[in-house]
Design a protein around this motif. Structure first.
Motif, PDB file in Angstrom:
ATOM      1  N   SER B  65       0.829  -1.209   0.000  1.00 19.75           N
ATOM      2  CA  SER B  65       0.000   0.000   0.000  1.00 19.75           C
ATOM      3  C   SER B  65       0.865   1.260   0.000  1.00 19.75           C
ATOM      4  CB  SER B  65      -0.891   0.011   1.234  1.00 19.75           C
ATOM      5  OG  SER B  65      -1.570  -1.204   1.366  1.00 19.75           O
ATOM      6  N   LYS B  66       0.329   2.286  -0.668  1.00 14.80           N
ATOM      7  CA  LYS B  66       1.067   3.561  -0.718  1.00 14.80           C
ATOM      8  C   LYS B  66       0.982   4.289   0.603  1.00 14.80           C
ATOM      9  CE  LYS B  66      -0.018   4.604  -5.444  1.00 14.80           C
ATOM     10  NZ  LYS B  66      -1.093   5.341  -6.079  1.00 14.80           N
ATOM     11  N   HIS B  67      -0.169   4.174   1.278  1.00 18.81           N
ATOM     12  CA  HIS B  67      -0.363   4.948   2.512  1.00 18.81           C
ATOM     13  C   HIS B  67      -0.820   4.070   3.666  1.00 18.81           C
ATOM     14  CE1 HIS B  67       0.097   8.460   0.027  1.00 18.81           C
ATOM     15  NE2 HIS B  67      -0.886   8.041  -0.750  1.00 18.81           N
ATOM     16  N   ILE B  89     -14.840   5.816   7.740  1.00 19.49           N
ATOM     17  CA  ILE B  89     -13.577   5.621   7.018  1.00 19.49           C
ATOM     18  C   ILE B  89     -13.516   4.219   6.397  1.00 19.49           C
ATOM     19  CG2 ILE B  89     -11.059   5.475   7.325  1.00 19.49           C
ATOM     20  CD1 ILE B  89     -11.298   7.804   9.323  1.00 19.49           C
ATOM     21  N   LYS B  90     -14.021   3.230   7.131  1.00 16.03           N
ATOM     22  CA  LYS B  90     -14.044   1.872   6.579  1.00 16.03           C
ATOM     23  C   LYS B  90     -14.870   1.821   5.290  1.00 16.03           C
ATOM     24  CE  LYS B  90     -14.990  -1.381   9.763  1.00 16.03           C
ATOM     25  NZ  LYS B  90     -15.517  -1.823  11.098  1.00 16.03           N
ATOM     26  N   HIS B 100      -5.819  -4.216   3.536  1.00 14.95           N
ATOM     27  CA  HIS B 100      -5.142  -3.228   2.692  1.00 14.95           C
ATOM     28  C   HIS B 100      -5.462  -3.452   1.232  1.00 14.95           C
ATOM     29  CE1 HIS B 100      -2.330  -6.643   2.688  1.00 14.95           C
ATOM     30  NE2 HIS B 100      -2.063  -6.253   1.462  1.00 14.95           N
ATOM     31  N   ASN B 101      -5.290  -2.404   0.446  1.00 14.50           N
ATOM     32  CA  ASN B 101      -5.300  -2.540  -1.011  1.00 14.50           C
ATOM     33  C   ASN B 101      -4.072  -1.799  -1.534  1.00 14.50           C
ATOM     34  OD1 ASN B 101      -5.939   0.205  -1.052  1.00 14.50           O
ATOM     35  ND2 ASN B 101      -8.146  -0.194  -1.191  1.00 14.50           N
ATOM     36  N   LEU B 106      -5.309   0.059   6.161  1.00 11.37           N
ATOM     37  CA  LEU B 106      -6.108   0.612   7.258  1.00 11.37           C
ATOM     38  C   LEU B 106      -5.831  -0.183   8.531  1.00 11.37           C
ATOM     39  CD1 LEU B 106      -8.228   2.759   7.959  1.00 11.37           C
ATOM     40  CD2 LEU B 106      -9.990   1.051   7.489  1.00 11.37           C
ATOM     41  N   ASP B 107      -5.446   0.533   9.559  1.00  8.88           N
ATOM     42  CA  ASP B 107      -4.906  -0.119  10.746  1.00  8.88           C
ATOM     43  C   ASP B 107      -5.434   0.625  11.981  1.00  8.88           C
ATOM     44  OD1 ASP B 107      -3.257  -1.744  12.201  1.00  8.88           O
ATOM     45  OD2 ASP B 107      -1.387  -0.798  11.571  1.00  8.88           O
TER      46      ASP B 107
END
Lengths: 488, 146
Positions: B65-67, B89-90, B100-101, B106-107
């Motif tokens: 993932s980038k972010h 956000i989800k 993740h994608n 997302l954590d």
């Protein structure tokens, strides 16, 4: 004209870096822009101060849109506060541990010396280690990590051990949610911590110090590393004519349990952060089986303040957060009540509040009818509560305590190190039982009380040993949220 | 073998720091590095694996993932209704916590020490306070346009 703005991570989290960069980019010769420590008045951040004819004008909640207006027409700005020192929320504090906030550039060692920095070190070098420890004993300084253990006992024990190698470790793994005082010191007054570690080394006979910092604090890491580098360059660290003391930084990796002192030591020894059974205590056999003085950040700072002569009373640095209008750091005398804190400093009507959690994730939920209690450990512990790191999280009347508790137990489950059975299995069972409520309420609750008793008595550390505080207080004072009715 | 004479104190805290710098450079801890580290730290593979697996920050799989977005789930943020924001956000990212994608991982995190300006989230190492739906959308747009 001097312009002061903080790049503390809370200030940055609401845009202070953008303002700092914008002001720098304007390149106005009449503006001398200084990045200063935060005052800890977090609801005002980004807070900007202008110094003009020896007067300091403060402006709250500055952003990229209103900054030009403020500079052009300062006293007509609706963000204008006047002199910040005159505001009741600062004037009514008594800052000892945080006495440097708002007065220094955090990594500027000249600023630190100007404020009286290294005076405690100078005083320490002119007396015997025993005399330093006697002073700590006489002042009855207690650890600030939550256990309120007399500080001198640790220092004396390490001094008395005959070993060629001893260590000083600072526990800066501030994992307790709601706490941010350690981070404030490290980001805003790092030299005070460095000075404290040097003094500790001299007093107990250790030549090496380690600061164990949690990885989530990236800004704190950069500032502390920079301050350590400066201290080496200026010969406060390393070898000089009076002493030899090396200090390094170790960064944790996201394990809450490493804030427990023996797990922290295991982690530094390149092992999983599993809690060690005690005895032996770290002061006798700690890092690499050597005598180790291990204390929390504020405990060290307290001692610097004592030895520099600025500790004129015992204060409590309260960290207020959650559903409160004014959240931040309030260092006050230890006889303030919960109600006074919320209404006078938090400027929030107590009627809107349902509960506070004091002392981090292992602290109890205290209901409104107990808000007359003073925020000091003696008074809170009489009621079965703890002060811990003196964090106070406010929950408003709309909150459901069962939701809050179940979220908290997910955290306990996740962070249990797994070394002792009561905590490893107990936390998960606890969640199962609470999720099943209100079914079989009485039998479930009996099971739960048994389980909590076992965890309290048989867990190796506070993670399992204090779990009962949050669970029992939530059930006792907020039983309505659990739909269990009137039970024994 | 060259490590045997080295004093143990030199290695204090070093495994954490070394793994961190490997991960910062490579995005994860590759198997090849683990074998190398076992030699230099004089640890068995099991001990090394056990160490890496214990600490939440370290990952054994490549990070595609980038972010990296971390939502604080601790008490002060709960008191400021992070539950609703988390759901928002989800949905927005179409990811659950822990998923993740190619754009986002997302954590969750349990306290960023930014409690006075809750709710807080951390994106790529930077903390954002007073987080809300609108503010998150703005940041998201900026990230997508990077």
């Amino acid at each position: 004209m001097n312009v002061y703005i903080s790049l503390d991570s809370t200030a940055q989290s609401v845009g202070s870096l953008e303002i700092y960069n914008k002001l720098k980019a304007q390149n106005k010769p009449q503006l001398n822009i200084k990045k200063y420590s935060t005052l800890g008045l977090m609801w005002l951040e980004p807070l900007l101060e202008l110094e003009h004819n020896n007067q300091r004008w403060a402006f709250r909640n500055v952003n990229e849109k209103n900054i030009d207006d403020i500079l052009q027409n300062p006293q007509n700005s609706k963000n204008y506060l006047g002199n910040i020192e005159d505001q009741p929320y600062l004037k009514n504090q008594h800052r000892v541990i945080f006495r440097h906030l708002g007065k220094n550039d955090p990594t500027n060692i000249e600023d630190y010396i100007r404020l009286g920095g290294f005076l405690a070190l100078k005083n320490s070098l002119s007396q015997s280690p025993q005399s330093i420890i006697d002073k700590i004993k006489k002042a009855d300084i207690r650890g600030r990590g939550g256990a309120f253990f007399p500080a001198y006992i640790k220092w004396q024990t390490v001094l008395n051990e005959s070993s060629d190698t001893k260590y000083v470790i600072c526990n800066a793994d501030e994992g307790d949610s709601g706490s941010f005082a350690d981070r404030l010191i490290i980001e805003n007054d790092p030299f005070s911590l460095i000075e404290a570690m040097i003094i500790a080394g001299i007093a107990v006979g250790a030549k090496e110090g380690i600061i164990y910092l949690r990885s989530e604090y990236t800004n704190a890491k950069n500032i502390l590393q920079k301050a350590i580098d400066v201290a080496y360059k200026k010969n406060y660290l390393g070898k000089n004519e009076s002493y030899c003391f090396d200090l390094k930084l170790a960064i944790g990796a996201g394990a809450y349990v490493c804030g427990e002192e023996t797990a922290l030591i295991e982690s530094l020894e390149n092992k999983r952060g599993l809690v060690r059974p005690r005895p032996p205590v770290p002061a006798i056999s700690g890092l690499l089986d050597k005598p180790t003085l291990l204390s929390n950040v504020l405990s060290f700072i307290d001692i610097v303040r004592l030895l520099e002569g600025s500790r004129d009373m015992h204060t409590t640095p309260i960290q207020l957060s959650g559903a409160c209008k004014q959240c931040g750091l309030f260092e006050v005398s230890n006889d303030i009540t919960i109600e006074e804190l919320i209404s006078e400093f938090g400027v929030t009507p107590v009627d809107d509040v349902k509960a506070v959690q004091v002392g981090g994730p292992l602290g109890a939920f205290i209901p409104k009818e107990k808000f007359y209690l003073k925020l000091n450990n003696d008074e809170l512990s009489k009621e079965g509560f703890i002060l811990g790191h003196a964090s106070v999280v406010v929950f408003d009347k709309h909150i459901n305590m069962k939701d809050i508790l179940l979220n908290l137990i997910d955290f306990y489950i996740h962070e249990s190190c797994g070394k002792c059975t009561p905590c490893r299995i107990g936390q998960t069972r606890l969640k199962e039982i609470l999720t099943d409520l209100p079914n079989n309420a009485q039998s479930n609750l009996n099971l739960l009380y048994d389980l909590l008793e076992t965890m309290k008595e048989a867990s190796l550390c506070a993670l399992g040993g204090l779990t009962h505080l949050s669970v029992l207080s939530a059930l006792k004072y907020f039983s309505g949220d659990f739909n269990i009715g009137e039970l024994k | 073998m060259h490590n045997i004479e080295e004093p143990k104190s030199k290695k204090v805290g070093q495994l954490l720091n070394t793994l961190r710098s490997i991960q910062e450079n490579l995005g994860h801890i590759p198997q090849a590095s683990i074998h190398e580290l076992c030699k230099s730290f004089n640890l068995s593979y099991a001990e090394m694996y056990g160490f890496i697996a214990f600490y939440k920050d370290f990952r054994l799989e490549p990070n595609i993932s980038k972010h990296h977005i971390r939502l604080c789930q601790a008490e002060s943020c709960q008191a400021k209704n992070v539950k609703t924001l988390t759901e928002y956000i989800k949905n927005k990212l179409n990811l659950n916590i822990g998923e993740h994608n190619k754009d986002f991982f997302l954590d969750s995190v349990y306290c960023l020490g930014n409690c006075p300006r809750s709710p807080s989230i951390m994106i790529d190492g930077l903390v954002y306070g007073d987080m809300g739906e609108e503010k998150f959308d703005e940041i998201l747009n900026k990230l997508r346009n990077l």
